[in-house]
Design an enzyme around this catalytic site. Sequence first.
Site, PDB file in Angstrom:
ATOM      1  N   ASP A   1      -1.004  -0.586   6.300  1.00  0.00           N
ATOM      2  CA  ASP A   1      -1.131  -0.080   7.667  1.00  0.00           C
ATOM      3  C   ASP A   1      -2.528   0.406   7.999  1.00  0.00           C
ATOM      4  O   ASP A   1      -2.839   0.642   9.166  1.00  0.00           O
ATOM      5  CB  ASP A   1      -0.145   1.069   7.907  1.00  0.00           C
ATOM      6  CG  ASP A   1      -0.638   2.372   7.282  1.00  0.00           C
ATOM      7  OD1 ASP A   1      -1.182   2.316   6.160  1.00  0.00           O
ATOM      8  OD2 ASP A   1      -0.477   3.426   7.911  1.00  0.00           O
TER       9      ASP A   1
ATOM     10  N   ASP B   1      -6.854  -1.858   4.682  1.00  0.00           N
ATOM     11  CA  ASP B   1      -5.911  -2.864   4.199  1.00  0.00           C
ATOM     12  C   ASP B   1      -6.199  -4.252   4.774  1.00  0.00           C
ATOM     13  O   ASP B   1      -5.617  -5.235   4.312  1.00  0.00           O
ATOM     14  CB  ASP B   1      -4.467  -2.475   4.552  1.00  0.00           C
ATOM     15  CG  ASP B   1      -4.022  -1.222   3.827  1.00  0.00           C
ATOM     16  OD1 ASP B   1      -4.442  -1.039   2.675  1.00  0.00           O
ATOM     17  OD2 ASP B   1      -3.267  -0.428   4.415  1.00  0.00           O
TER      18      ASP B   1
ATOM     19  N   ASP C   1       0.881  -1.157   0.000  1.00  0.00           N
ATOM     20  CA  ASP C   1       0.000   0.000   0.000  1.00  0.00           C
ATOM     21  C   ASP C   1       0.931   1.224   0.000  1.00  0.00           C
ATOM     22  O   ASP C   1       2.075   1.132   0.445  1.00  0.00           O
ATOM     23  CB  ASP C   1      -0.862  -0.017   1.262  1.00  0.00           C
ATOM     24  CG  ASP C   1      -1.699   1.234   1.398  1.00  0.00           C
ATOM     25  OD1 ASP C   1      -2.408   1.570   0.446  1.00  0.00           O
ATOM     26  OD2 ASP C   1      -1.603   1.888   2.451  1.00  0.00           O
TER      27      ASP C   1
END
Length: 650
Positions: free
Chosen positions: A543, A547, A349
């Site tokens: 994080d 996610d 990400d």
Amino acid sequence: MATADPKKKKKKRKKKESLEHKRNRILVALGIFAVVYALDELGTLTAAFGTPGDIYASFALFLVPFLIAGYDVLQKAFSNIRRGKAFDESFLMAVATIGAFAMVFFPDTDPHMAEGAAVMLFYQVGELFQAYAVGKSRKSISAMMDIAPDYANVEQPDGTLEQVFPDDIAVGTVIVVKPGERVPIDGVIVEGETQLDTAALTGESVPRPAKSGDDIISGCINMTGLIHVRTTKSFGESTVARILELVENASEKKARTENFITRFARIYTPAVTGAAAVLALGGGLVTGAWSDWILRGLTFLVVSCPCALVISVPLSFFGGIGGASKLGVLIKGSNYLETLADVDTVVFDKTGTLTNGTFSVVAVHPEAGYTEQSLLEVAALAESFSDHPIAQSVRAAYQGELDPKRVSDSANDAGHGVTATIDGKHVVVGNAKMLAAAGIDVPNCEVVGTILHVLVDGVYAGHIVIADTVKADAEQTIRDLHAAGVKRTVMLTGDREEVAASVAKQLSLDEFHAQLLPGDKVERVEALLAAESGKGKLAFVGDGINDAPVLTRADVGIAMGAMGSDAAIEAADVVLMDDKPSNISRAIRVARKTMSIVWQNIIFALGIKLLILVLAALGIANMWLAVFGDVGVAIIAILNAMRAMGVKNL
């Protein structure tokens, strides 16, 4: 002051005394064995008792160190037989050593009481090595257990501090953390500033500064100043409680290789016991040389003991998990460590993982006679009444003092910008659309990010570029991952295409996908998983709370722990306790080193044992070689397994 449970302390102390007692017992047995062996070899027993009296004297004397060293092994073997669980290493040791002493009934053969006592003694020495190795590998994980706080200080109306169990602290309570004390519960500093030692959580030795308004996590040590902290979580939900739970549960999730060795031992042990019996009885019936074939069967039993495998393989995984924890990487089980070793695709990400997740000014381009600081001053004053992250970043970039009294008629045009009167001048701070509405064509800017254009009394004064900055070690992370054998690095983000392209180019990522919703990220990961071939595995690093679905879907989910959301940490298989992505490559190297050690031990132990088993069946290997084939191989495998804890050069 609240203290730890005395029963736990007593239990721990008792265990330590037991190990010391066992060590002393074995040392005494070794001393007696050496004396008896010397008397036997020097002919003293023959001179004193004659022949065959010396054999029976040898039997009685060698029985003393045998029983001192091995009575607990014999007890365990007989106890397991009663419970119907006979086939383990204690059973093999008991049968082989008692059989060696039973050779006294064949006085025409060389006596084997010395070998019987030696097998038991050196087996117990191997067990001591195992206990030492396990204790050493537990240290780094036990250090984690020491982060649990005993109490929290709550200030009373009269100003005194009362020590309260962390479990009894309600959310929103203001607690006091004195210098030298461990932060007991997650919260926000409401008063004071200090330096925090986060080494137990993150592996980072450099203290971190913390001041009023900063978030603070439990488990850190307050080093310098007195601070007041308003708790934001209950103790059970705080960082330290979650870490302790992860550490305690890590040993329950076994790797495929570890489970295979356990199943292998269950089949292998009775199989070799039967083979030893067939070897002894069959050879004796065919040749009539009973003593020779019984000795071959006993030697076969000693060599076949699987302790080198059943000790060293779990110890290797345990050492790898402990070594990773020294780096501030929590691996939730040896199964995830094993999978991590096969990772060849790492998907990131962007925000909060490769970037800091906070806006900051990355470029200031003044025009019309303005300087960088004067342009920032105008923009900061115009944004002085806004709580938007972009406004906060502009104010943070301006180094001077701001006087709100200079500002009047401030207005916010949502999604476009702000207008204000500053020192009597009409100021517009906004995006290109806002200035186009004012009839101003803005220049192009090559710097990628959010651009704030500034207009003062109709004159274009310049523009400020704001962006989410790349983490300091992100570029090195990608290089390290490729060096560690990762074939493909991918970034997924919901951000704009041009922003994602800029970050991907800066970091030399293999590919990126932008403007994705959480559901789109799952689809992308599934497509990447489908493209995996052979043993290759995919790791996803994130994080945020959005996610969590992707972390669960990946072969290995890695969460940024220090600032990551609870949902992401819960869903992940590996947690980075600091926010440094560079530790991902180190975790992969730890995993690969651990798996290399595991297979070294498996191949070495099985190879040596198979060779000596063949030699034992042919009557070439004696009991002393069998001792090496069992205890020697086990000690070498244990020492090799301990290398998994070494992470300094990774």
